[in-house]
Scaffold this motif. Structure first.
Motif, mmCIF file in Angstrom:
data_model
loop_
_atom_site.group_PDB
_atom_site.id
_atom_site.type_symbol
_atom_site.label_atom_id
_atom_site.label_comp_id
_atom_site.label_asym_id
_atom_site.label_seq_id
_atom_site.Cartn_x
_atom_site.Cartn_y
_atom_site.Cartn_z
ATOM 1 N N PHE A 134 0.853 -1.196 0.000
ATOM 2 C CA PHE A 134 0.000 0.000 0.000
ATOM 3 C C PHE A 134 0.889 1.246 0.000
ATOM 4 N N ASP A 143 -6.012 9.039 -0.038
ATOM 5 C CA ASP A 143 -6.395 7.654 -0.296
ATOM 6 C C ASP A 143 -6.854 7.042 1.018
ATOM 7 N N THR A 145 -7.654 3.977 1.808
ATOM 8 C CA THR A 145 -6.976 2.725 2.170
ATOM 9 C C THR A 145 -5.603 3.000 2.762
ATOM 10 N N HIS A 146 -4.856 3.900 2.134
ATOM 11 C CA HIS A 146 -3.532 4.222 2.659
ATOM 12 C C HIS A 146 -3.631 4.860 4.038
ATOM 13 N N GLN A 148 -5.851 4.206 6.320
ATOM 14 C CA GLN A 148 -6.088 3.109 7.260
ATOM 15 C C GLN A 148 -4.811 2.322 7.531
ATOM 16 N N VAL A 149 -4.057 2.051 6.466
ATOM 17 C CA VAL A 149 -2.792 1.322 6.625
ATOM 18 C C VAL A 149 -1.808 2.138 7.456
#
Length: 272
Positions: A134, A143, A145-146, A148-149
């Motif tokens: 990611f 982003d 997702t990024h 969250q990561v």
């Protein structure tokens, strides 16, 4: 090229080509094989699970071999190099991993390596694997997702930093009490070699010189035994001969531990 602009295949290829990835695989092998060995240990079926025990320490051999290789890229066949090499703690753990790999399966020796493997593999996942899977988005973009990561990565970092010192202190007690105790009992009951406690005592001597946690473990154990056995603070029910034997053994251990150990001249990176 920015990480986000490269393809997933490119990032994964770059990840697996480095020796650090092999180091991580060794730690993962240690964790997986130890978890598969535990059911055999819990059911006292040690011999049937011996292959998982051996494979766990094979993983440790891989990881520590990578660390030692990176720490000593230039081999020199001199007495000074040999002294520095064998005084380095990663070399000591590598040699002990080989010893355990060929020894009768016991749970206690696995515990320090498992703890090291857990912290190391977790940190590598945070710093290398997650960014490869990611990557950060281009500057000026967002982003979900990024994000969250990144939050997961921060939680991993905070947790490892918070618990690392406690885990290393626990490792020291396991090494001093659990592993040595298992070896002594094994030697007395003829389940392991009489040489095993002697070999491991030399390892602990190095750990005493190089690890504050090991010195603290020895100091606390000695203080508690002194309060329990040695007069005037000792238990009145303890026979005088026991106190005499204890002080004699304590003195012998102290003299052995104070034997000269040459510290390495260079600060090599630790695996744990």
């Amino acid at each position: 090229m920015p990480a986000a602009a490269s393809t997933l295949s490119d990032r994964l290829q770059a990840l697996v080509k480095g020796p650090q990835f092999i180091w991580w695989l060794g730690h993962v092998t240690m964790l997986v094989c130890t978890s598969l060995y535990l059911p055999y240990w819990a059911t006292f079926n040690y011999k049937a699970g011996a292959h998982w025990y051996a494979r766990a320490f094979f993983g440790a051999l891989v990881s520590y071999s990578v660390v030692v290789y990176k720490s000593f890229p230039n081999v020199s066949f001199t007495a000074q190099f040999a002294q520095t090499l064998f005084s380095e703690e990663n070399v000591q753990y590598l040699l002990m991993a080989f010893f355990w790999w060929r020894s009768t399966p016991m749970l206690a020796p696995l515990i320090p390596y498992v703890i090291f493997a857990f912290f190391n593999s977790l940190n590598y996942t945070r710093t290398n694997i997650l960014p490869a899977l990611f990557p950060a988005p281009p500057t000026g973009t967002t982003d979900a997702t990024h994000a969250q990561v990144a939050a997961i990565s921060r939680k991993i970092q905070v947790w490892t930093e918070k618990n690392h010192a406690t885990a290393m202190a626990f490792v020291a007690y396991v090494e001093v009490i659990g592993v040595m105790g298992s070896l002594v009992i094994g030697a007395i009951t003829f389940q392991s070699s009489f040489l095993s406690p002697i070999i491991y005592a030399n390892f602990l001597r190095f750990r005493y010189f190089f690890s504050l946690h090991t010195r603290s473990a020895f100091a606390l154990i000695r203080a508690r035994l002194d309060n329990l056995i040695v007069p005037p603070g000792g238990n009145a029910k303890v026979p005088p001969v026991v106190a005499t034997v204890y002080t004699t053994v304590r003195g012998a251990i102290t003299r052995f531990g104070q034997a000269a150990v040459q510290q390495p001249t260079a600060g090599n990176p630790r695996a744990q």
